[in-house]
Design an enzyme around this catalytic site. Structure first.
Site, PDB file in Angstrom:
ATOM      1  CG  ASP A  20      -1.637  -1.296   1.451  1.00 40.50           C
ATOM      2  OD1 ASP A  20      -2.028  -1.942   0.457  1.00 40.50           O
ATOM      3  OD2 ASP A  20      -1.800  -1.688   2.625  1.00 40.50           O
ATOM      4  CD  GLU A 202      -8.712  -3.469  -1.293  1.00 37.56           C
ATOM      5  OE1 GLU A 202      -9.448  -3.610  -0.294  1.00 37.56           O
ATOM      6  OE2 GLU A 202      -7.672  -4.142  -1.460  1.00 37.56           O
ATOM      7  CG  HIS A 266      -3.217   0.084  -1.859  1.00 36.06           C
ATOM      8  ND1 HIS A 266      -4.279  -0.206  -1.047  1.00 36.06           N
ATOM      9  CD2 HIS A 266      -2.823   1.339  -1.541  1.00 36.06           C
ATOM     10  CE1 HIS A 266      -4.502   0.837  -0.246  1.00 36.06           C
ATOM     11  NE2 HIS A 266      -3.635   1.790  -0.541  1.00 36.06           N
ATOM     12  NE  ARG A 299       0.134  -7.158   0.793  1.00 41.00           N
ATOM     13  CZ  ARG A 299      -0.931  -6.560   1.334  1.00 41.00           C
ATOM     14  NH1 ARG A 299      -1.933  -6.177   0.562  1.00 41.00           N
ATOM     15  NH2 ARG A 299      -0.978  -6.323   2.624  1.00 41.00           N
TER      16      ARG A 299
END
Length: 320
Positions: A20, A202, A266, A299
């Protein structure tokens, strides 16, 4: 302040185990980086004179989760913004005794330096008293952008009827921590590529160019099916009118086995020192995820050069 760092590398892990990601370039040209850490227990900042320097810049914790109650679990997806002469961190967090009670929160720093300055908790993002829907359920991934002299807040929130679905909503802002209008639904998971594992929209991110607003978002579960969709609106349009936004039928970026990049999403946007547009996103490099994808730390933050087509639209490709 770090001035050193490797040359920019694109479409490869750049900052490891930082999901993110969010990069903000301040008015003085300084770059700031923040992201979710695998422990989900704190908010960190990096700073550098150069974009490349963020890779090796010192990382400082500026806020830590509470021991109990609100903001005590699942500290997710911070974004750093400079609004009205002050610094703001927007993030989501749950509660130790109710870990999925995720809500959006705001921190404020009125000091010049957001890394050494003092951060004040402004609480949960505020909505109008008559708004019966905003932040009543699982809410996260807020971003802020301005257009036409107005400031907007975009976030993901799950509906609470039947199996929960994560939609994207938009509202105008009164202050950096208070909404001015009620929510408007921007997009819901309409297509099969938005419904893998979970029905999810999202992680909104905004880039403006040629009189257009491009709002990207992420869809599906957080494994290799994770991908990016996009909405487009005219800058002069009524951005609180859902008909002002056009949704792409297919994802604009998805996993690419030939490049070894899986689950890109993201994202947000920044520019390099020459003003070239850069996509900032996270992705995985393996297809086999050990354990729950949410808690697997692999990630990684990556960068991509954005190309623009003849129609003035962004093109996202894993080309070096």
């Amino acid at each position: 302040m770090s001035q050193e760092g490797n040359n920019l590398t694109f479409n490869k892990p750049w900052i490891l185990q930082r999901a993110d990601p969010y990069i903000y370039r301040h008015t003085d040209g300084t770059y700031y980086f923040t992201a979710s850490v695998p422990e989900y227990d704190r908010i960190v900042l990096r700073r550098s004179d150069t974009l490349a320097g963020l890779q090796t810049a010192q990382e400082t914790e500026v806020w830590h989760k509470h021991e109990s109650g609100v903001m005590s679990y699942h500290v997710w997806a911070p974004e750093l913004h400079y609004l009205d002469g002050a610094w703001y961190l927007y993030f989501a967090a749950g509660e130790k005794d109710n870990v999925w009670n995720i809500r959006p929160y705001v921190l404020e720093c009125r000091d010049e330096d957001p890394i050494t300055g003092s951060w004040t908790e402004k609480g949960m993002m505020g909505c109008l008293p008559e708004d019966e829907f905003s932040f009543r359920a699982f809410s996260l991934d807020a971003t802020v952008f301005e257009s036409g002299g107005r400031r907007y807040y975009v976030w993901a929130e799950k509906t609470s009827v039947g199996r929960q679905i994560s939609n994207l909503y938009i509202a105008e802002m009164e202050t950096p921590y208070q909404l001015k209008t009620q929510q408007v639904l921007l997009t819901t998971p309409d297509y099969d590529w938005e419904r893998v594992g979970f029905w999810v929209n999202e992680g909104p991110g905004v880039i403006k160019r040629n009189g257009k607003i491009f709002l990207t978002y992420s869809a599906s579960e957080t494994g290799i099916a994770y991908c990016m969709g996009m909405l487009t609106a005219d800058e002069g349009a009524d951005l609180l009118d859902p008909l002002s936004w056009k949704k792409e039928r297919y994802p604009v970026l998805s996993s690419d086995e030939s490049k070894g990049i899986y689950g890109p999403g993201h994202n947000n946007f920044t520019v390099d020192e020459e003003g070239n547009d850069i996509l900032v996103f996270h992705a995985r490099t393996e297809t086999e995820i050990v354990g729950d994808p949410l808690y697997n730390p692999n990630r990684h933050t990556m960068l991509m050069r954005i190309k623009w087509d003849e129609a003035g639209r962004p093109v996202f490709r894993f080309d070096d």
